[in-house]
Design a protein around this motif. Sequence first.
Motif, PDB file in Angstrom:
ATOM      1  N   ILE A  31     -12.381   3.486   5.521  1.00 49.88           N
ATOM      2  CA  ILE A  31     -13.266   3.661   4.352  1.00 49.88           C
ATOM      3  C   ILE A  31     -12.549   4.818   3.274  1.00 49.88           C
ATOM      4  O   ILE A  31     -12.568   4.667   2.341  1.00 49.88           O
ATOM      5  CB  ILE A  31     -14.900   3.709   4.758  1.00 49.88           C
ATOM      6  N   PHE A  32     -12.575   5.694   4.008  1.00 45.16           N
ATOM      7  CA  PHE A  32     -12.014   7.067   3.015  1.00 45.16           C
ATOM      8  C   PHE A  32     -10.887   6.786   2.324  1.00 45.16           C
ATOM      9  O   PHE A  32     -10.627   7.071   1.068  1.00 45.16           O
ATOM     10  CB  PHE A  32     -11.725   8.367   4.102  1.00 45.16           C
ATOM     11  N   CYS A  33      -9.876   6.298   3.050  1.00 40.42           N
ATOM     12  CA  CYS A  33      -8.433   5.910   2.365  1.00 40.42           C
ATOM     13  C   CYS A  33      -8.576   4.754   1.198  1.00 40.42           C
ATOM     14  O   CYS A  33      -7.992   4.886   0.192  1.00 40.42           O
ATOM     15  CB  CYS A  33      -7.586   5.410   3.427  1.00 40.42           C
ATOM     16  N   ILE A  34      -9.644   3.695   1.521  1.00 37.81           N
ATOM     17  CA  ILE A  34      -9.823   2.672   0.530  1.00 37.81           C
ATOM     18  C   ILE A  34     -10.587   3.536  -0.770  1.00 37.81           C
ATOM     19  O   ILE A  34     -10.386   3.176  -1.947  1.00 37.81           O
ATOM     20  CB  ILE A  34     -10.776   1.502   1.214  1.00 37.81           C
ATOM     21  N   ASN A  35     -11.732   4.319  -0.474  1.00 39.18           N
ATOM     22  CA  ASN A  35     -12.297   4.882  -1.681  1.00 39.18           C
ATOM     23  C   ASN A  35     -11.122   5.609  -2.388  1.00 39.18           C
ATOM     24  O   ASN A  35     -11.436   5.853  -3.518  1.00 39.18           O
ATOM     25  CB  ASN A  35     -13.406   5.716  -0.952  1.00 39.18           C
ATOM     26  N   GLN A  36     -10.322   6.452  -1.696  1.00 40.66           N
ATOM     27  CA  GLN A  36      -9.253   7.513  -2.353  1.00 40.66           C
ATOM     28  C   GLN A  36      -8.678   6.465  -3.173  1.00 40.66           C
ATOM     29  O   GLN A  36      -8.141   6.781  -4.144  1.00 40.66           O
ATOM     30  CB  GLN A  36      -8.697   8.063  -1.411  1.00 40.66           C
ATOM     31  N   ALA A  37      -8.250   5.084  -2.639  1.00 41.85           N
ATOM     32  CA  ALA A  37      -7.324   4.233  -3.306  1.00 41.85           C
ATOM     33  C   ALA A  37      -7.900   3.898  -4.776  1.00 41.85           C
ATOM     34  O   ALA A  37      -7.229   3.864  -5.729  1.00 41.85           O
ATOM     35  CB  ALA A  37      -6.750   3.169  -2.593  1.00 41.85           C
ATOM     36  N   THR A  38      -9.328   3.649  -4.490  1.00 45.35           N
ATOM     37  CA  THR A  38     -10.022   3.314  -5.636  1.00 45.35           C
ATOM     38  C   THR A  38      -9.971   4.427  -6.864  1.00 45.35           C
ATOM     39  O   THR A  38      -9.800   4.159  -8.000  1.00 45.35           O
ATOM     40  CB  THR A  38     -11.420   3.030  -5.405  1.00 45.35           C
ATOM     41  N   GLU A  39     -10.474   5.480  -6.334  1.00 46.80           N
ATOM     42  CA  GLU A  39     -10.223   6.740  -6.906  1.00 46.80           C
ATOM     43  C   GLU A  39      -9.049   6.864  -7.818  1.00 46.80           C
ATOM     44  O   GLU A  39      -8.871   7.485  -8.825  1.00 46.80           O
ATOM     45  CB  GLU A  39     -10.684   8.070  -6.393  1.00 46.80           C
ATOM     46  N   SER A  40      -7.837   6.638  -7.040  1.00 41.56           N
ATOM     47  CA  SER A  40      -6.599   6.977  -7.637  1.00 41.56           C
ATOM     48  C   SER A  40      -6.306   5.995  -8.904  1.00 41.56           C
ATOM     49  O   SER A  40      -5.261   6.319  -9.526  1.00 41.56           O
ATOM     50  CB  SER A  40      -5.453   6.566  -6.449  1.00 41.56           C
ATOM     51  N   GLY A  41      -6.970   4.554  -8.715  1.00 39.24           N
ATOM     52  CA  GLY A  41      -6.856   3.941 -10.098  1.00 39.24           C
ATOM     53  C   GLY A  41      -6.143   2.640  -9.825  1.00 39.24           C
ATOM     54  O   GLY A  41      -5.828   1.930 -10.486  1.00 39.24           O
ATOM     55  N   GLY A 248       8.641   0.452   6.578  1.00 36.38           N
ATOM     56  CA  GLY A 248       7.542  -0.527   6.020  1.00 36.38           C
ATOM     57  C   GLY A 248       7.623  -1.079   4.649  1.00 36.38           C
ATOM     58  O   GLY A 248       8.687  -1.195   4.315  1.00 36.38           O
ATOM     59  N   ASN A 249       6.183  -1.079   4.267  1.00 37.18           N
ATOM     60  CA  ASN A 249       6.081  -1.517   2.971  1.00 37.18           C
ATOM     61  C   ASN A 249       6.789  -0.751   2.113  1.00 37.18           C
ATOM     62  O   ASN A 249       6.816   0.613   2.357  1.00 37.18           O
ATOM     63  CB  ASN A 249       4.810  -1.587   2.691  1.00 37.18           C
ATOM     64  N   LEU A 250       7.166  -1.156   0.748  1.00 37.14           N
ATOM     65  CA  LEU A 250       7.500  -0.052  -0.137  1.00 37.14           C
ATOM     66  C   LEU A 250       6.414   1.028  -0.292  1.00 37.14           C
ATOM     67  O   LEU A 250       5.122   0.295  -0.318  1.00 37.14           O
ATOM     68  CB  LEU A 250       7.489  -0.860  -1.575  1.00 37.14           C
ATOM     69  N   SER A 251       6.675   2.227  -0.623  1.00 34.97           N
ATOM     70  CA  SER A 251       5.410   2.947  -0.769  1.00 34.97           C
ATOM     71  C   SER A 251       5.054   2.989  -2.147  1.00 34.97           C
ATOM     72  O   SER A 251       5.618   2.949  -2.889  1.00 34.97           O
ATOM     73  CB  SER A 251       5.834   4.549  -0.138  1.00 34.97           C
ATOM     74  N   SER A 252       3.571   3.065  -2.118  1.00 34.06           N
ATOM     75  CA  SER A 252       3.144   3.127  -3.212  1.00 34.06           C
ATOM     76  C   SER A 252       3.373   4.301  -4.072  1.00 34.06           C
ATOM     77  O   SER A 252       3.542   3.989  -5.340  1.00 34.06           O
ATOM     78  CB  SER A 252       1.333   3.051  -3.142  1.00 34.06           C
ATOM     79  N   GLU A 253       3.265   5.403  -3.489  1.00 33.44           N
ATOM     80  CA  GLU A 253       3.558   6.607  -4.334  1.00 33.44           C
ATOM     81  C   GLU A 253       4.777   6.632  -4.868  1.00 33.44           C
ATOM     82  O   GLU A 253       5.183   7.121  -6.059  1.00 33.44           O
ATOM     83  CB  GLU A 253       3.166   7.890  -3.764  1.00 33.44           C
ATOM     84  N   ASP A 254       5.952   6.075  -4.197  1.00 34.36           N
ATOM     85  CA  ASP A 254       7.226   5.964  -4.713  1.00 34.36           C
ATOM     86  C   ASP A 254       7.306   5.062  -5.841  1.00 34.36           C
ATOM     87  O   ASP A 254       8.062   5.003  -6.787  1.00 34.36           O
ATOM     88  CB  ASP A 254       8.216   5.506  -3.513  1.00 34.36           C
ATOM     89  N   LEU A 255       6.597   4.008  -5.590  1.00 30.31           N
ATOM     90  CA  LEU A 255       6.609   2.852  -6.739  1.00 30.31           C
ATOM     91  C   LEU A 255       5.992   3.467  -8.021  1.00 30.31           C
ATOM     92  O   LEU A 255       6.390   3.432  -9.100  1.00 30.31           O
ATOM     93  CB  LEU A 255       5.878   1.681  -6.337  1.00 30.31           C
ATOM     94  N   ILE A 264       6.691   3.436 -17.669  1.00 27.36           N
ATOM     95  CA  ILE A 264       5.798   2.103 -17.415  1.00 27.36           C
ATOM     96  C   ILE A 264       4.401   2.529 -16.915  1.00 27.36           C
ATOM     97  O   ILE A 264       4.306   3.195 -16.070  1.00 27.36           O
ATOM     98  CB  ILE A 264       6.463   0.992 -16.638  1.00 27.36           C
ATOM     99  N   GLU A 265       3.403   1.952 -17.548  1.00 28.14           N
ATOM    100  CA  GLU A 265       2.067   2.421 -17.230  1.00 28.14           C
ATOM    101  C   GLU A 265       1.577   1.816 -16.070  1.00 28.14           C
ATOM    102  O   GLU A 265       2.038   0.414 -15.683  1.00 28.14           O
ATOM    103  CB  GLU A 265       0.977   2.017 -18.193  1.00 28.14           C
ATOM    104  N   THR A 266       0.679   2.393 -15.232  1.00 28.07           N
ATOM    105  CA  THR A 266       0.162   1.659 -14.012  1.00 28.07           C
ATOM    106  C   THR A 266      -1.322   1.705 -13.902  1.00 28.07           C
ATOM    107  O   THR A 266      -1.883   0.869 -13.031  1.00 28.07           O
ATOM    108  CB  THR A 266       0.846   2.184 -12.796  1.00 28.07           C
ATOM    109  N   GLY A 267      -1.970   2.633 -14.537  1.00 25.92           N
ATOM    110  CA  GLY A 267      -3.450   3.083 -14.408  1.00 25.92           C
ATOM    111  C   GLY A 267      -3.618   3.934 -13.322  1.00 25.92           C
ATOM    112  O   GLY A 267      -4.649   4.185 -12.960  1.00 25.92           O
ATOM    113  N   VAL A 268      -2.519   4.210 -12.451  1.00 24.77           N
ATOM    114  CA  VAL A 268      -2.874   5.149 -11.079  1.00 24.77           C
ATOM    115  C   VAL A 268      -2.401   6.307 -11.528  1.00 24.77           C
ATOM    116  O   VAL A 268      -1.500   6.764 -12.277  1.00 24.77           O
ATOM    117  CB  VAL A 268      -1.710   4.527 -10.124  1.00 24.77           C
ATOM    118  N   ASN A 269      -3.272   7.399 -10.930  1.00 18.88           N
ATOM    119  CA  ASN A 269      -3.039   8.729 -10.960  1.00 18.88           C
ATOM    120  C   ASN A 269      -1.846   9.302 -10.025  1.00 18.88           C
ATOM    121  O   ASN A 269      -2.331   9.222  -8.643  1.00 18.88           O
ATOM    122  CB  ASN A 269      -4.206   9.479 -10.789  1.00 18.88           C
ATOM    123  N   LEU A 270      -0.772   9.490 -10.470  1.00 20.03           N
ATOM    124  CA  LEU A 270       0.506   9.817  -9.237  1.00 20.03           C
ATOM    125  C   LEU A 270      -0.132  10.843  -8.397  1.00 20.03           C
ATOM    126  O   LEU A 270       0.238  10.774  -7.051  1.00 20.03           O
ATOM    127  CB  LEU A 270       1.580  10.011 -10.153  1.00 20.03           C
TER     128      LEU A 270
END
Length: 316
Positions: A31-41, A248-255, A264-270
């Motif tokens: 739950i914490f990780c999903i909430n942080q993902a939401t907060e990250s954008g 594993g998967n392509l890493s989100s923070e690398d992407l 290129i915009e992502t809406g995510v706070n790096l």
Amino acid sequence: MFFPGKITICEVGPRDGFQNEKGVISLEDKIFCINQATESGYQVIEIGSFVHPKAVPQMSDTDEIAKHIKRKDDVQYRALVTNLRGIERAASCGVNKVKLTVSASESHNMTNFNKKPYETINDFQACVELADKYNMSVSGAISTAFGCPFEGPISLDRIAELVESFMRIGIHEISLSDTTGVANPKQVYERSQILTNRYSNIKWFLHFHNTRGMALANVVAGMSAGITHYDAAFAGLGGCPYAPGASGNLSSEDLVHMLHEMGIETGVNLDQAIKLGAYVKKMVNHDTDSYILVAGKVSDLVKEKPIGQINNNSSS
Ligand code: ZN
């Protein structure tokens, strides 16, 4: 080379990443990780899967996760389902986006469903109808879309047949997954161009595993062909079922980092994405496939070491 101005990233770590972890991950941590993902954008987050608990024990608490995460209205929370029971479970805990997956590989799909791939999609029709009743949006995913460990290359004709099967049952959002990390940029570019031109009313997602180090290059190839939605997982979690120990998967923070470096915009706070990746890496307590968690951002490097200093210290 063409690049879109904005890319949407789906954070699949809570599903594709966690389900590959041997150690149990607590409900609170998920739950914490999903909430942080939401907060990250992140605008789409794959929170888990509604499959039989015995099949994937790590995903057995998806109902509880869905009930307890802090949601934002403009974020889509997606879960994987395989049958009507999955749709019912998703509805009962307020999940409004589900993903139905078929394998492009006949042998792979026979192992999972004991059916040919197009037959599996035809059977999904009842799921789509039930999801409609609950006002849920449904997407389709084609795994091993670029090659299969048992059958080798997967033809474009096979993919087209499955795309059309999905369209016939009313699905117009499709993810092409390179489940075993065999796709190369030339193949991704050519396949994406043909499919986006032929099926222009489909919203495409691409899902790459970095098993052989080609994932970021494949994203560049997909973007050049005009595809703007990509899956990625925090810390690069995930694995390859046919290559134990492989990346594993392509890493989100690398992407996110690469896209921002490209303007290129992502809406995510790096910075928040990196913090989340670091938290996840510490939590699973093993090395993961994320370059940025090891090397840091390019922009930090420039800030810390002015050019003169780099020149003075560099030996080659
Ligand atoms: Zn995957």
